[in-house]
Design a protein around this motif. Structure first.
Motif, PDB file in Angstrom:
ATOM      1  N   SER B  37      36.277  56.966  36.927  1.00  0.00           N
ATOM      2  CA  SER B  37      36.224  57.445  35.296  1.00  0.00           C
ATOM      3  C   SER B  37      34.917  57.138  34.497  1.00  0.00           C
ATOM      4  O   SER B  37      34.577  58.192  33.875  1.00  0.00           O
ATOM      5  CB  SER B  37      37.477  56.818  34.488  1.00  0.00           C
ATOM      6  OG  SER B  37      38.833  57.065  35.019  1.00  0.00           O
ATOM      7  N   THR B  40      32.568  59.796  35.926  1.00  0.00           N
ATOM      8  CA  THR B  40      32.918  61.058  35.135  1.00  0.00           C
ATOM      9  C   THR B  40      32.375  60.912  33.910  1.00  0.00           C
ATOM     10  O   THR B  40      31.889  62.159  33.450  1.00  0.00           O
ATOM     11  CB  THR B  40      34.533  61.295  35.408  1.00  0.00           C
ATOM     12  OG1 THR B  40      35.093  61.000  36.655  1.00  0.00           O
ATOM     13  CG2 THR B  40      34.832  62.632  35.016  1.00  0.00           C
ATOM     14  N   ARG B  41      32.696  60.020  33.356  1.00  0.00           N
ATOM     15  CA  ARG B  41      31.819  59.989  31.766  1.00  0.00           C
ATOM     16  C   ARG B  41      30.419  60.365  31.722  1.00  0.00           C
ATOM     17  O   ARG B  41      29.668  60.971  30.807  1.00  0.00           O
ATOM     18  CB  ARG B  41      32.469  58.904  31.202  1.00  0.00           C
ATOM     19  CG  ARG B  41      32.084  58.576  29.718  1.00  0.00           C
ATOM     20  CD  ARG B  41      32.742  57.403  29.146  1.00  0.00           C
ATOM     21  NE  ARG B  41      32.468  56.140  29.265  1.00  0.00           N
ATOM     22  CZ  ARG B  41      31.282  55.752  28.611  1.00  0.00           C
ATOM     23  NH1 ARG B  41      30.961  56.328  27.265  1.00  0.00           N
ATOM     24  NH2 ARG B  41      30.824  54.523  28.863  1.00  0.00           N
ATOM     25  N   GLY B  43      28.942  61.675  33.943  1.00  0.00           N
ATOM     26  CA  GLY B  43      28.593  63.089  34.140  1.00  0.00           C
ATOM     27  C   GLY B  43      28.657  64.079  33.024  1.00  0.00           C
ATOM     28  O   GLY B  43      27.351  64.990  33.011  1.00  0.00           O
ATOM     29  N   THR B  44      29.297  63.764  31.843  1.00  0.00           N
ATOM     30  CA  THR B  44      29.564  64.471  30.647  1.00  0.00           C
ATOM     31  C   THR B  44      28.223  64.072  29.990  1.00  0.00           C
ATOM     32  O   THR B  44      27.467  64.935  29.337  1.00  0.00           O
ATOM     33  CB  THR B  44      30.427  64.137  29.903  1.00  0.00           C
ATOM     34  OG1 THR B  44      30.736  63.058  29.457  1.00  0.00           O
ATOM     35  CG2 THR B  44      31.749  64.723  30.686  1.00  0.00           C
ATOM     36  N   SER B  47      25.183  65.966  31.658  1.00  0.00           N
ATOM     37  CA  SER B  47      25.399  67.380  31.335  1.00  0.00           C
ATOM     38  C   SER B  47      25.005  67.594  29.974  1.00  0.00           C
ATOM     39  O   SER B  47      24.131  68.652  29.691  1.00  0.00           O
ATOM     40  CB  SER B  47      26.799  67.905  31.630  1.00  0.00           C
ATOM     41  OG  SER B  47      26.814  69.193  31.218  1.00  0.00           O
ATOM     42  N   GLY B  48      25.010  66.488  29.013  1.00  0.00           N
ATOM     43  CA  GLY B  48      24.696  66.912  27.384  1.00  0.00           C
ATOM     44  C   GLY B  48      23.083  66.682  27.559  1.00  0.00           C
ATOM     45  O   GLY B  48      22.371  67.564  26.853  1.00  0.00           O
ATOM     46  N   LEU B  51      21.478  70.004  28.861  1.00  0.00           N
ATOM     47  CA  LEU B  51      21.342  71.273  27.625  1.00  0.00           C
ATOM     48  C   LEU B  51      20.509  70.874  26.751  1.00  0.00           C
ATOM     49  O   LEU B  51      19.551  71.937  26.549  1.00  0.00           O
ATOM     50  CB  LEU B  51      22.572  70.750  26.446  1.00  0.00           C
ATOM     51  CG  LEU B  51      24.217  71.526  26.906  1.00  0.00           C
ATOM     52  CD1 LEU B  51      24.822  71.245  25.948  1.00  0.00           C
ATOM     53  CD2 LEU B  51      24.073  72.861  26.857  1.00  0.00           C
ATOM     54  N   ILE B 100      27.400  69.854  12.068  1.00  0.00           N
ATOM     55  CA  ILE B 100      27.886  71.381  12.429  1.00  0.00           C
ATOM     56  C   ILE B 100      29.178  71.598  11.383  1.00  0.00           C
ATOM     57  O   ILE B 100      29.636  72.526  11.263  1.00  0.00           O
ATOM     58  CB  ILE B 100      28.091  71.735  13.487  1.00  0.00           C
ATOM     59  CG1 ILE B 100      29.142  70.662  14.396  1.00  0.00           C
ATOM     60  CG2 ILE B 100      26.924  71.295  14.477  1.00  0.00           C
ATOM     61  CD1 ILE B 100      29.679  71.140  15.807  1.00  0.00           C
TER      62      ILE B 100
END
Lengths: 280, 217
Positions: B37, B40-41, B43-44, B47-48, B51, B100
């Protein structure tokens, strides 16, 4: 130029103009054309209506505004159905437009009119990058992924946030996406690992791919404007679907007409060529 | 950095993490699940950051278009438009505590970005329809099956279709649920098997596409 050749070479402008004119008519004057409810829509509706009281629904909102009309009616009707039941939901997105779309729909319908309170009955969480990795992270441990809600507020103040944990805590997952491969990804992360069934909201052109998973993994789905309109009729919650589906009804008719004309032109042209060859 | 280091280290990282994820899937051990877990976190999070990396690359490309490369006026104008919209959205997004969610950002999002996206999709629909008119001619048995299937399914999609053509709904639903599902499930299984083979080849170092291409000097 023979009539058959003219039929084969109709300029694209005429096709587009005819489609626009046909679509404009019901937008200006709703026709109220009849509609038949399909089985996947019935499955979608019945699944939500049969959820036990207090269930938590996870909404993977990842469609895009570029296809807004494909999702709009479905999202409005779905949220109204969710609000009409004693169940809770939270939305997040692995597509950046997703949470914004949910926010737009919430401003359109009136959650307070259903007696629902933000933070205890529903929650809007922000975008998480990583596509399938984000889905995996939310499914395995939701709280570890988010630190604030979509509006930038701290999450610890919300009662619903304290009830979230992982996929085991959620009754069902509603996935909203503009990708035809969406069900493959969602099935891998929600169903295969955690055994969670899915309901899908997607574009009309993606239904053939999503049907792979119907009804065992995906008890129901709404595709395009038609799906949203069907849910509006079934749930008796009026929405934008009726006007849009009338536009869809009429807008695609020029395409079918031109398709037939194109084939008449093609076969007519071939017949004329053969006649010409015989004469020579 | 040597070729072996540039290939071997990433390959071992991929092998290690993949092997760990595979273990976690088949062994239901709490400690392993916890680590998975966390990975996986992360990984996000990575990924950010990718960006941001992508934004930097994009900005670099357009800076080069404007300042260095010998491009035409049209390309330079497009790069200026990019910078105006990119910086505009960035500044407005960070100008208020609501980020935003703030009214200003939502205004430009709903009134500029959203109509632009919808317009592009509308144009795609226009060209798809015209493409269908030009290509859906009955030239062979294959085109008959494609054309017929397309017309039947399109009529089924129209809410009014099944109401006035009662036989349409069961026919189209049979095509969708039986013929289509059979074919697409076969395709899905083929994709799965292909992905498995590609993954195995990547793990043992036979597939270099996933790693940085090493240019020999």
């Amino acid at each position: 130029m023979s009539i058959y050749k003219k039929l084969r070479e109709i300029p694209d402008g005429y096709l587009g103009l005819l489609s626009i004119l046909f679509m404009l008519i019901p937008v200006l004057y709703p026709l109220g054309l009849p509609i038949e409810i399909s089985e996947p829509t019935k499955g979608f509706y019945n699944t939500l209506m049969n959820l036990p009281e207090g269930s938590i629904v996870c909404i993977d909102a990842s469609g895009g505004f570029a296809s807004w009309d494909e999702f709009h009616a479905s999202m409005v009707a779905t949220l109204k159905v969710l609000f009409s039941r004693p169940i809770k939901w939270f939305a997040w997105g692995y597509g950046y437009d997703g949470p914004v779309m949910v926010d737009v729909v919430l401003k359109e319908i009136n959650p307070q009119g259903f007696g629902k309170q933000y933070g205890s009955d529903y929650l809007v969480l922000p975008y998480v990058s990583g596509e399938e990795m984000a889905v995996a992270a939310v499914a395995s441990d939701t709280k570890s992924v988010f630190t604030s809600d979509f509006y930038g507020n701290s999450l610890s103040q919300y009662a619903l946030w304290n009830e979230l944990g992982s996929a085991d805590d959620y009754a069902i997952v509603i996935t909203i996406s503009g990708s035809c491969l969406n069900m493959d990804q969602e099935t891998r992360q929600w169903y295969t690992i955690h055994g969670k069934k899915l309901l899908e909201i997607n574009m009309a052109c993606c239904s053939p791919m999503s049907m792979n998973y119907y009804p065992s993994v995906m008890p129901g789905g709404l595709w395009g404007v038609k799906g949203g309109t069907e849910l509006e009729v079934l749930s008796r919650f009026a929405g934008p679907g009726a006007r849009l589906s009338d536009a869809q009804n009429l807008g695609l008719m020029p395409f079918i007409l031109f398709l037939i004309l194109g084939n008449i032109g093609y076969f007519g042209g071939r017949f004329m060529e053969k006649e010409e060859e015989k004469r020579q | 950095m040597s070729r072996e280091v540039r290939r071997t280290i990433p390959l071992w990282i991929i092998m290690g993490i993949t092997g760990f994820f595979l273990l976690e899937y088949f062994l239901n051990v709490a400690a392993i699940t916890g680590v998975k877990s966390e990975l996986t976190r992360w990984g996000t999070i990575v990924s950010g950051f990718m960006l941001i990396f992508g934004m930097v690359l994009l900005a670099r490309h357009h800076i080069l278009q404007l300042a260095v490369r010998d491009t035409g006026m049209k390309d330079k104008i497009l790069s200026v438009i990019f910078f105006v919209s990119f910086l505009g959205f960035l500044l407005v997004g960070f100008s208020t505590p609501e980020r935003i969610g703030g009214a200003n950002y939502q205004w430009i999002y709903q009134n500029m970005y959203r109509p632009a996206g919808t317009a592009i999709t509308a144009l795609c629909f226009w060209w798809c329809v015209y493409g269908g008119y030009k290509t859906f001619t009955i030239r062979s048995w294959e085109s008959v099956s494609i054309g017929l299937g397309a017309v039947i399914y399109m009529l089924r999609l129209l809410p009014i279709g099944p109401v006035y053509i009662p036989a349409l709904a069961p026919t189209a639903d049979w095509l969708l649920s039986t013929v289509n599902v059979g074919a697409t499930r076969g395709g899905t299984i083929a994709i799965g098997v292909g992905s498995l083979i590609l993954g195995m080849r990547t793990l043992i170092g036979k597939e270099t596409g996933a790693l940085e291409a090493v240019k020999e000097v």
